[in-house]
Design a protein around this motif. Structure first.
Motif, PDB file in Angstrom:
ATOM      1  N   GLN A 109      57.890  -7.209 -13.468  1.00 37.22           N
ATOM      2  CA  GLN A 109      58.569  -8.487 -13.249  1.00 37.22           C
ATOM      3  C   GLN A 109      57.664  -9.505 -12.554  1.00 37.22           C
ATOM      4  O   GLN A 109      58.110 -10.590 -12.195  1.00 37.22           O
TER       5      GLN A 109
ATOM      6  N   HIS B 265      60.886 -15.172 -16.367  1.00 33.24           N
ATOM      7  CA  HIS B 265      61.827 -15.783 -15.424  1.00 33.24           C
ATOM      8  C   HIS B 265      61.451 -17.243 -15.220  1.00 33.24           C
ATOM      9  O   HIS B 265      60.286 -17.624 -15.386  1.00 33.24           O
TER      10      HIS B 265
ATOM     11  N   LEU C 139      59.117 -14.490  -8.219  1.00 31.35           N
ATOM     12  CA  LEU C 139      58.759 -13.966  -9.542  1.00 31.35           C
ATOM     13  C   LEU C 139      57.821 -14.953 -10.221  1.00 31.35           C
ATOM     14  O   LEU C 139      58.129 -16.144 -10.325  1.00 31.35           O
TER      15      LEU C 139
ATOM     16  N   ALA D 197      58.089  -9.470 -17.817  1.00 33.15           N
ATOM     17  CA  ALA D 197      59.354 -10.184 -17.958  1.00 33.15           C
ATOM     18  C   ALA D 197      59.173 -11.696 -17.903  1.00 33.15           C
ATOM     19  O   ALA D 197      58.125 -12.209 -17.497  1.00 33.15           O
TER      20      ALA D 197
ATOM     21  N   VAL E 284      60.282   0.279 -13.461  1.00 29.01           N
ATOM     22  CA  VAL E 284      60.134  -0.990 -12.754  1.00 29.01           C
ATOM     23  C   VAL E 284      59.849  -0.664 -11.294  1.00 29.01           C
ATOM     24  O   VAL E 284      60.683  -0.037 -10.628  1.00 29.01           O
TER      25      VAL E 284
END
Length: 333
Positions: free
Chosen positions: A8, A44, A50, A42, A309
């Motif tokens: 992430q 975001h 993030l 990921a 994760v």
């Protein structure tokens, strides 16, 4: 057991964004050396802590600094984008890095309502249009539209020798059914779901309709994991992740706190109970304990692969966690 990594791209409280993204690239390199099957990153938008808003940019960077591990998005948030542009981008990546590109597809906004409005129009309408968008995207990736389709004469160039492999990511029966109806492999985000994943995956397996004659259903389960040399050290490292998750729920900005910062963070009795509940969804412990829990999870979900994760304050603790799991599972042998 196949194991993979979902990153992430967390930013620690003592890091710049550039340092966090470089840590993600180094994690992908380590994943390749350690024998992990794939590395996904990921998407975001405007979320404190993030770093990755554009997986396709990071994948070009990571692909150029690795040589064999499969890399992909976890996930492209399709309602924000036209399927044609997504197909072009991932066909480009698949041309640059043949046989290595996965295209994970999701439908979450990936950020606040304000960020969603800044990024795309009519997001909720595009959620409703998700089945049609997925179908159109698959046609572009296969370069094979029905002759009467409005895009029958359009190609998502360049056309790679090995097409990106599409996956549908989700946490609900709706996403599982959409994957099954389109003959797509399915990745279930156990780490972010409150639902019974066994029922969801069973429904996927029972309703799967192959898109190609030789196709079989395929399942990844993604789980939050912290592994360290001892249980005590794993619990210590995990406190940063747990307190950070609590801070984000409360709308408090900032990166992943250090262990010391997390231990000093004031928690109410209700928040302490909430943290304990969060821990129950995570795998935390020494290498043997974590490995056996991963095996149990694979059996429980009838999964082909587990995706891990791991968020820690220290990049070294994160790399150590993946290293210990790899060694215990004999991934690189």
């Amino acid at each position: 057991m196949r194991l993979s990594i979902l990153d992430q791209a967390p930013i620690s409280s003592n890091q710049t964004v550039q340092e966090a993204l470089n840590a993600s690239m180094k994690l992908a390199q380590a994943a390749e050396t350690l024998g992990y099957t794939r590395y996904w990153i990921a998407e975001h938008h405007d979320l404190d802590g993030l770093a990755c808003s554009a997986p396709e940019v990071m994948l070009a960077y990571i692909g150029a600094n690795t040589s064999k591990i499969r890399i992909g998005s976890g996930a492209v948030l399709l309602p924000h984008y036209k399927p044609y542009k997504v197909a072009e981008v991932y066909n480009m990546l698949a041309t640059l890095f043949p046989g290595r590109i996965d295209l994970g597809i999701g439908r979450a906004p990936g950020g606040s309502a304000e960020a969603t409005n800044a990024l795309s129009d009519n997001f909720l309408q595009q959620i409703w249009n998700m089945p049609a968008s997925v179908e159109t995207l698959l046609y572009f990736l296969e370069n094979k539209f029905p002759s009467d389709h409005e895009f029958a004469k359009v190609s998502a160039s360049p056309i790679p020798e090995f097409s990106p492999v599409p996956w549908l990511l989700g946490t609900s029966k709706k996403s599982a059914l959409l994957a099954a109806e389109n003959g797509l492999p399915y990745a279930f985000g156990q780490f972010m779901s409150e639902k019974d994943g066994t029922e969801i995956i069973e429904q996927y397996l029972q309703t799967f309709r192959p898109r190609k004659q030789t196709q079989e259903p395929e399942v990844i389960v993604a789980v939050s994991t912290i592994c360290a040399d001892t249980d005590e050290r794993a619990e210590e490292v995990a406190i940063s992740t747990l307190v950070w998750a609590m801070q984000r729920r409360k709308g408090e900005g900032g990166g992943v706190p250090s262990i010391e910062e997390a231990m000093q963070y004031p928690l109410t009795d209700i928040e302490k109970e909430s943290l304990e509940n969060m821990k129950q969804k995570m795998l935390i412990g020494n290498p043997q304990k974590v490995y056996h829990k991963l095996k149990d999870l694979q059996d429980k979900y009838n999964a082909d692969e587990i995706m891990i994760v791991t968020i820690t304050h220290s990049p070294d603790d994160r790399l150590r966690s993946y290293q210990l799991i790899s060694e215990t599972a004999n991934l690189s042998s």
